[in-house]
Design a protein around this motif. Structure first.
Motif, short mmCIF file in Angstrom:
data_model
loop_
_atom_site.label_atom_id
_atom_site.label_comp_id
_atom_site.label_asym_id
_atom_site.label_seq_id
_atom_site.Cartn_x
_atom_site.Cartn_y
_atom_site.Cartn_z
N TRP A 447 -4.38 -6.26 0.33
CA TRP A 447 -4.99 -4.94 0.51
C TRP A 447 -5.32 -4.39 -0.87
CZ3 TRP A 447 -2.18 -0.31 -0.86
CH2 TRP A 447 -2.88 0.88 -0.57
N LEU A 448 -6.58 -4.04 -1.08
CA LEU A 448 -6.99 -3.56 -2.41
C LEU A 448 -6.63 -2.09 -2.58
CD1 LEU A 448 -10.49 -5.19 -2.96
CD2 LEU A 448 -8.20 -6.11 -3.41
N LEU A 449 -6.08 -1.78 -3.74
CA LEU A 449 -5.67 -0.41 -4.00
C LEU A 449 -6.87 0.52 -4.21
CD1 LEU A 449 -3.00 -1.92 -4.27
CD2 LEU A 449 -2.46 -0.52 -6.25
N ASN A 450 -7.95 -0.05 -4.75
CA ASN A 450 -9.14 0.78 -4.99
C ASN A 450 -10.31 0.31 -4.16
OD1 ASN A 450 -7.77 2.11 -7.13
ND2 ASN A 450 -8.18 0.30 -8.40
N LYS A 451 -10.91 1.25 -3.44
CA LYS A 451 -12.07 0.94 -2.60
C LYS A 451 -13.22 0.36 -3.43
CE LYS A 451 -15.34 3.55 0.22
NZ LYS A 451 -15.68 4.91 0.69
N ASP A 452 -13.42 0.91 -4.64
CA ASP A 452 -14.54 0.46 -5.47
C ASP A 452 -14.45 -1.03 -5.80
OD1 ASP A 452 -15.52 2.95 -5.41
OD2 ASP A 452 -14.86 3.51 -7.44
N ASP A 453 -13.22 -1.51 -5.98
CA ASP A 453 -13.05 -2.94 -6.23
C ASP A 453 -13.55 -3.74 -5.03
OD1 ASP A 453 -11.91 -2.52 -8.72
OD2 ASP A 453 -9.86 -2.47 -7.93
N GLY A 454 -13.30 -3.21 -3.83
CA GLY A 454 -13.74 -3.89 -2.61
C GLY A 454 -15.25 -3.90 -2.49
N ILE A 455 -15.87 -2.78 -2.80
CA ILE A 455 -17.34 -2.70 -2.74
C ILE A 455 -17.95 -3.71 -3.71
CG2 ILE A 455 -19.33 -1.19 -3.21
CD1 ILE A 455 -17.52 1.15 -2.21
N PHE A 456 -17.36 -3.80 -4.89
CA PHE A 456 -17.83 -4.77 -5.89
C PHE A 456 -17.72 -6.19 -5.35
CE2 PHE A 456 -16.21 -7.82 -9.03
CZ PHE A 456 -17.33 -7.97 -9.82
N LEU A 457 -16.52 -6.56 -4.83
CA LEU A 457 -16.32 -7.92 -4.34
C LEU A 457 -17.25 -8.23 -3.17
CD1 LEU A 457 -12.43 -8.44 -4.40
CD2 LEU A 457 -14.14 -9.44 -5.94
N ALA A 458 -17.44 -7.24 -2.28
CA ALA A 458 -18.29 -7.47 -1.11
C ALA A 458 -19.73 -7.74 -1.54
CB ALA A 458 -18.22 -6.27 -0.16
N SER A 459 -20.22 -6.97 -2.51
CA SER A 459 -21.62 -7.16 -2.90
C SER A 459 -21.80 -8.48 -3.65
CB SER A 459 -22.13 -5.97 -3.70
OG SER A 459 -21.39 -5.87 -4.89
N GLU A 460 -20.79 -8.88 -4.42
CA GLU A 460 -20.87 -10.19 -5.10
C GLU A 460 -20.77 -11.32 -4.08
OE1 GLU A 460 -21.63 -10.92 -8.20
OE2 GLU A 460 -21.86 -8.79 -8.68
N ALA A 461 -19.87 -11.15 -3.10
CA ALA A 461 -19.70 -12.20 -2.09
C ALA A 461 -21.00 -12.40 -1.30
CB ALA A 461 -18.54 -11.85 -1.15
N ALA A 462 -21.70 -11.29 -1.11
CA ALA A 462 -22.97 -11.37 -0.36
C ALA A 462 -23.97 -12.29 -1.06
CB ALA A 462 -23.55 -9.97 -0.18
N LYS A 463 -23.84 -12.45 -2.37
CA LYS A 463 -24.76 -13.31 -3.11
C LYS A 463 -24.46 -14.78 -2.90
CE LYS A 463 -25.20 -9.93 -6.86
NZ LYS A 463 -24.66 -9.63 -8.20
N GLY A 464 -23.24 -15.09 -2.42
CA GLY A 464 -22.94 -16.46 -2.02
C GLY A 464 -22.32 -17.35 -3.09
N THR A 465 -22.05 -16.84 -4.28
CA THR A 465 -21.50 -17.72 -5.33
C THR A 465 -20.12 -17.29 -5.82
OG1 THR A 465 -22.66 -16.38 -6.93
CG2 THR A 465 -23.73 -18.45 -6.26
N LEU A 466 -19.57 -16.24 -5.23
CA LEU A 466 -18.30 -15.68 -5.75
C LEU A 466 -17.10 -16.57 -5.39
CD1 LEU A 466 -17.00 -13.05 -7.03
CD2 LEU A 466 -16.52 -12.38 -4.68
N THR A 467 -16.21 -16.76 -6.36
CA THR A 467 -14.89 -17.31 -6.03
C THR A 467 -13.83 -16.33 -6.51
OG1 THR A 467 -14.64 -18.49 -8.11
CG2 THR A 467 -15.66 -19.72 -6.28
N VAL A 468 -12.68 -16.37 -5.86
CA VAL A 468 -11.55 -15.50 -6.27
C VAL A 468 -10.32 -16.38 -6.45
CG1 VAL A 468 -12.36 -13.39 -5.17
CG2 VAL A 468 -10.99 -14.99 -3.84
N THR A 469 -9.42 -15.95 -7.34
CA THR A 469 -8.14 -16.64 -7.49
C THR A 469 -7.02 -15.62 -7.42
OG1 THR A 469 -8.33 -16.52 -9.88
CG2 THR A 469 -8.95 -18.59 -8.85
N PHE A 470 -5.87 -16.10 -6.99
CA PHE A 470 -4.68 -15.25 -6.90
C PHE A 470 -3.61 -15.77 -7.85
CE2 PHE A 470 -6.96 -14.57 -2.99
CZ PHE A 470 -6.80 -13.21 -2.74
N PRO A 471 -3.72 -15.44 -9.15
CA PRO A 471 -2.73 -15.96 -10.11
C PRO A 471 -1.33 -15.46 -9.71
CG PRO A 471 -4.44 -14.65 -11.22
CD PRO A 471 -4.64 -14.50 -9.76
N GLN A 472 -0.35 -16.31 -9.96
CA GLN A 472 1.01 -15.97 -9.53
C GLN A 472 1.77 -15.14 -10.57
OE1 GLN A 472 2.29 -16.77 -6.24
NE2 GLN A 472 0.05 -16.84 -6.16
#
Ligand SMILES: *[C@@H]1O[C@H](CO)[C@@H](O)[C@H](O)[C@H]1NC(C)=O
Ligand SMILES: *[C@@H]1O[C@H](CO)[C@@H](O)[C@H](O)[C@H]1NC(C)=O
Ligand SMILES: *[C@@H]1O[C@H](CO)[C@@H](O)[C@H](O)[C@H]1NC(C)=O
Ligand SMILES: *[C@@H]1O[C@H](CO)[C@@H](O)[C@H](O)[C@H]1NC(C)=O
Ligand SMILES: *[C@@H]1O[C@H](CO)[C@@H](O)[C@H](O)[C@H]1NC(C)=O
Ligand SMILES: *[C@@H]1O[C@H](CO)[C@@H](O)[C@H](O)[C@H]1NC(C)=O
Ligand SMILES: *[C@@H]1O[C@H](CO)[C@@H](O)[C@H](O)[C@H]1NC(C)=O
Ligand SMILES: *[C@@H]1O[C@H](CO)[C@@H](O)[C@H](O)[C@H]1NC(C)=O
Length: 905
Positions: A447-472
């Motif tokens: 769950w993202l603490l900031n909505k703006d981070d979500g809007i950013f990720l969603a618009s990048e994901a829409a472009k089709g090339t985004l990857t994300v990592t969850f460093p431990q």
């Protein structure tokens, strides 16, 4: 027979469910926190006799008198403490030991555990700042940021850290030890393997106090001394101070108070200006060995800071030792205003994005437990802003994907996630919703603490090339809006058992990032009064550097009178938190160094209503160069209602805090004081009227003097608006405790899986005797358990939880005519034999770590080895009321057990 029997430590988890017989056995075995037959003996320190001779005389006498033989554990030849620690082979020789001339006190040797982590995380890699400069938030809370800016960081001040040692090889702690290094010296009293419970394990002392295995002391050292300019932009409060590391906790992590005593005396004799101790055990008496020694070190003009303890959930008046020492500074904890959150990284340039794992069963603040390899990210709609993504079931295989999901205002986030379950996504990243939790068994969900981070990720994901990592191991600091700046739930409540003002004050201790042994990860976040305590040690070093070492004598008062009130919640109009948990408030070093006004005393000890000291004078001194006019006012804190209707202490989360202030009158409301002059004000405080005195309300607050030149200084007060001496001491009515069908006290047969209470008479054979369990509702100096004849006419003065009829008349039993002259001996009654005796106990609590209920095995033998004869018996439990007179029968609570037959078989 001091401490001859087990003190059981009951943890919350065991209290709530049916309690297993095997667990009870385990507790009885494990929880005895004294070493059988081991005692610290204090000898009178008459100047006529050198300590060495006094020791020789004592040892000669003991040799003559102790039939079973003994060994010497420690010798103390300090001007603060003259005595020895001895191990008697036969604990019964204690009577002979106590009778040796010159012996002024004998105390059992007790085991101390190193504090456990509260929410520890090992960190690596730097993280993004967010608002207040990363790592500096605690200094921002306490005004230390300004003092650092002025160039003070504790230079020339020597601080002794008594703990698990320090990893001085850490680059931020100097990378070495010895002359010229930050860690200038120290001593290891224990070695790596010392286990105080194992009689075959002996301490292996040496000169190297390096901590490579436990971490606690390294974290403490970083709070005081971490050099600025590191990955986390942390700096110690007094990073130019000289540190001495005394290692008292091995890798096994428990130790004994004869070792802790030696460490304190050594810190004193080696010239420490400040001694800091982040350990303790629930105790609350000023008379325990460590409280006494710590207080004497402080009396000699050294600053002694001690962690208040992490027993806050156990409720009011559950303090610890050595923090209960009269002259020490006992330190409570306030939550950092910033907390670390795990972050995720994206393939597009962007700051790490903080999130929360919403799985209810996983530890808060941890990264999603998934692989660190990049996951391609996508959204489930061509329109990133769509309001109904995943509102219908999805069957497509999404296991290779991270799904960026806007929470739907139409179908709701739980429906969305349920719909995604069959698709088995690699991760779900939810934004634009309030915080929520999921039961286990769902796909990993951030769950993202900031909505703006979500809007950013969603618009990048829409472009089709985004990857994300969850460093431990990648975290970011985010402002903690829920409890940042509030008192930590775990921080122990005072006042102490003799109603001293405890804790003295507080400092940041919740969510603290600091150094960690290099081999174990270098940096960690942890919580506890363990970390607020060294914070105050560091703050004291700043004060000593600026004001000179003579300021140590008055350190506690100075920091108390210039501290800031801690609110009880983040609501706008919230009253201040009870001083029984925050102390005088959150320290503010800037105020302490800039106030031109002194108040004395800094605290008013009101005691309880049986000994109420409601009328006291305070003196306001103007140390500035101009006259100042002070407006005086009263700021009450919340009042804590200590007891529930059954006479037991409330515990977390039910601790009752109410708006029911004490009455406070001042004989003047405004006073002008010339430069260098002083004024006296009379304060009259009356107990609160709005709370039943029987529930022992704890009142607290401040008298504040606001000066015309901007000074704000405070006198803090604390007291109990009821009579402790009149309160029932043996706990009854605590019927959720320990077993299925009732409350303590009770005889507990051990023949079934679950613990249950004996009802009515019952016979036992010698091999299968029961256990007796009880809890104290109040602290007690003296509790005895005796065997009496079943036909004895002694009756209970407290209600028997096994009887459905309401409370019997209390204290009906009249012991007149049977009373001895000796102090603190239970009035003799005809008994068959003594079974157990406890001294200086704290009250119990159904909840919370380290909180005792007590048990005694029904013995097959008396202490002298004689077998208990076959016959019909009862157990007689007696507990002296706090502040009670041992010679006054009405000051003892009495409980008589069910009938127990011991028969052949
Ligand atoms: C690091 O801390 C210093 C104060 O010691 C502060 O001035 C600076 O802004 C901080 N840097 C970052 C990146 O937060
Ligand atoms: C902050 O501290 C509290 C109290 O110790 C703890 O419950 C919480 O999990 C911590 N949060 C983080 C993010 O470490
Ligand atoms: C603040 O800390 C508390 C516990 O200490 C935790 O429950 C809460 O989630 C934290 N809030 C944020 C925004 O990190
Ligand atoms: C409170 O009163 C009791 C009984 O007189 C006394 O033993 C105790 O020391 C007092 N406490 C303080 C802090 O003065
Ligand atoms: C207030 O009380 C103090 C202490 O008892 C006394 O010295 C002072 O004169 C009083 N002030 C007034 C205005 O009565
Ligand atoms: C206990 O044993 C005694 C003697 O054997 C017997 O008289 C008594 O009835 C027994 N009591 C119970 C409760 O079984
Ligand atoms: C209890 O019994 C004793 C004799 O054993 C007697 O002296 C005493 O008065 C009795 N007490 C009560 C309260 O009945
Ligand atoms: C041992 O102690 C018990 C209980 O106090 C007592 O009744 C018995 O007489 C003692 N036996 C000896 C041999 O001293």
């Amino acid at each position: 027979m001091l401490g001859a029997l087990a003190v059981a430590l009951l943890s919350a988890s065991t209290a709530l469910a049916a309690f297993k017989t095997s667990e009870l056995r385990e507790l009885i075995r494990k929880a005895d926190d004294t070493i059988p037959g081991a005692f610290i003996v204090e000898l009178s320190s008459s100047p006529a006799k050198r300590a060495t001779d006094a020791h020789a005389d004592f040892l000669g006498e003991l040799d003559r008198r102790a039939a079973g033989g003994f060994s010497t554990r420690k010798k103390y030849k300090s001007s603060l403490f003259n005595g020895l620690a001895v191990q008697l082979n036969n604990p019964d020789d204690l009577t002979s030991l106590s009778a040796i001339p010159n012996v002024v006190a004998v105390r059992p040797i007790r085991v101390f555990h190193a504090p456990e982590p509260i929410n520890r995380r090992i960190l690596s890699g730097a993280a993004a700042a967010n608002g207040i400069p990363l790592g500096q938030s605690t200094h921002y809370m306490t005004g230390v940021d300004h003092i650092h800016e002025q160039g003070y960081a504790g230079k020339g001040i020597k601080i002794a850290i008594i703990d698990s040692g320090v990893d001085y090889m850490h680059p931020s702690l100097g990378g070495g030890s010895g002359h010229g290094f930050k860690i200038a010296g120290g001593y290891d009293f224990v070695g790596d393997d010392f286990d105080s419970y194992n009689p075959d394990s002996k301490p292996m002392p040496d000169n190297d106090p390096r901590d490579t295995c436990y971490g606690h002391g390294t974290h403490v050292a970083g709070v005081i001394g971490a050099n600025p300019g590191n990955d986390h932009n942390i700096s110690g409060v007094a990073y130019e101070a000289t540190l001495i590391a005394y290692r008292v906790f091995s890798c096994v992590a428990d130790t004994t108070d004869d070792i802790l005593t030696e460490a304190m005396l050594r810190a004193y004799s080696e010239g420490a200006d400040i001694v800091t101790m982040s350990f303790g055990a629930v105790d609350g008496w000023a008379s325990s060995t460590l409280s006494v020694v710590a207080s004497r070190v402080a009396e000699m003009g050294r600053v002694v800071t001690v962690a208040a303890g992490n027993y806050g959930e156990g409720g009011p008046m559950l303090f610890s030792s050595p923090a209960s020492g009269e002259n020490v500074i006992a330190v409570g904890s306030v939550q950092n205003i910033m907390t670390m959150r795990p972050t995720l990284l994206s393939s597009v340039e962007h700051a790490p994005i903080p999130y929360e794992d919403v799985d209810f069963y996983r530890k808060q603040g941890q990264p999603l437990p998934i692989s660190e390899s990049p996951l391609p990210a996508r959204i489930l709609s061509t329109n990133p802003n769509s309001e109904d993504q995943a509102c219908a079931p999805i069957t497509e295989d999404l296991s290779k994907w991270a799904i960026v999901l806007r929470a739907s205002p139409k179908c709701g986030v739980s429906t969305q996630i349920r719909n995604l379950v069959p698709a088995n996504p690699g991760a779900i990243i939810v934004y634009d919703t309030r915080e929520f939790i999921l039961p286990s068994g769902y796909p990993p969900c951030a769950w993202l603490l900031n909505k703006d981070d979500g809007i950013f990720l969603a618009s990048e994901a829409a472009k089709g090339t985004l990857t994300v990592t969850f460093p431990q191991h990648n975290f970011a600091d985010v402002p903690n809006k829920s409890d940042g700046g509030l008192v930590s739930v775990f921080s122990s409540h005072g006042p102490s058992n003799e109603l001293y003002f405890k804790p003295a004050l507080s400092a940041p201790g919740g969510n603290i990032t600091s150094t960690w042994p290099v081999d174990l990860g270098s940096w960690a976040t942890d919580s506890g009064t363990s970390y607020s305590c060294p914070y105050v040690a560091g703050a004291a070093a700043l004060v000593l550097q600026v004001k000179g070492k003579a300021a140590s004598k008055n350190m506690r008062s100075l920091l108390q009178s210039t501290s800031k009130a801690v609110p009880s919640s983040n609501a706008n109009s919230a009253l201040a938190q009870t001083l029984a948990q925050s102390g005088a408030g959150l320290i503010n070093v800037y105020n302490a160094l800039n106030a031109q006004t002194e108040v004395s005393p800094a605290t008013l000890l009101l005691n309880d209503t049986a000994h109420w000291k409601g009328s006291q004078d305070i003196t306001i001194k103007n140390t500035g160069k101009q006259a100042q006019t002070y407006d005086l006012s009263h700021f009450p804190a919340v009042t804590v209602v200590s007891l529930d209707s059954t006479g037991n202490y409330w515990y977390y989360p039910d601790i009752k805090r109410v708006d029911a202030p004490a009455g406070v009158q001042l004989n003047v409301s405004r006073v002008t004081v010339s430069a260098g002059g002083s004024a006296t004000v009379r304060v009259t405080i009356t107990p609160p009227k709005a709370v039943d005195a029987k529930l022992l309300p704890i009142v607290s607050g401040w008298i504040t003097a606001t000066g015309s030149l901007g000074d704000i200084v405070k006198v803090s007060y604390m007291g109990v608006g009821g009579s402790l001496r009149d309160a029932q001491t043996i706990s009854t009515g605590n019927n959720q405790l320990a077993y299925d069908d009732g409350g303590l006290p009770a005889v507990l047969p051990m023949d079934k899986d679950n613990v249950y209470a004996q009802r009515g008479p019952r016979n036992y054979t010698l091999g299968k005797l029961p256990v007796f369990g009880f809890m104290l509702a109040q602290v007690s100096r003296h509790v005895t358990l005796d065997l009496i004849d079943a036909k004895s006419n002694i009756s209970s003065t407290v209600p028997d939880p096994l009887e459905s009829s309401p409370a019997q008349k209390r204290r009906a039993f009249n012991l007149s005519g049977l009373l001895p002259g000796a102090k603190s001996v239970a009035p003799p009654v005809p008994t068959v034999g003594a079974i157990a005796e406890w001294r200086d106990l704290t009250h119990g609590s159904i909840y919370g770590p380290g909180v005792p209920w007590l048990t005694a095995d029904f013995p097959a033998h008396f202490a002298n080895g004689t077998t208990v004869p076959f016959g019909q018996y009862k157990l007689l439990l007696r507990a002296l009321h706090v502040g009670g007179d041992p010679d006054t029968p009405a000051d003892w609570d009495i409980y008589v057990s069910q009938q127990i037959g011991v028969i052949e078989g």
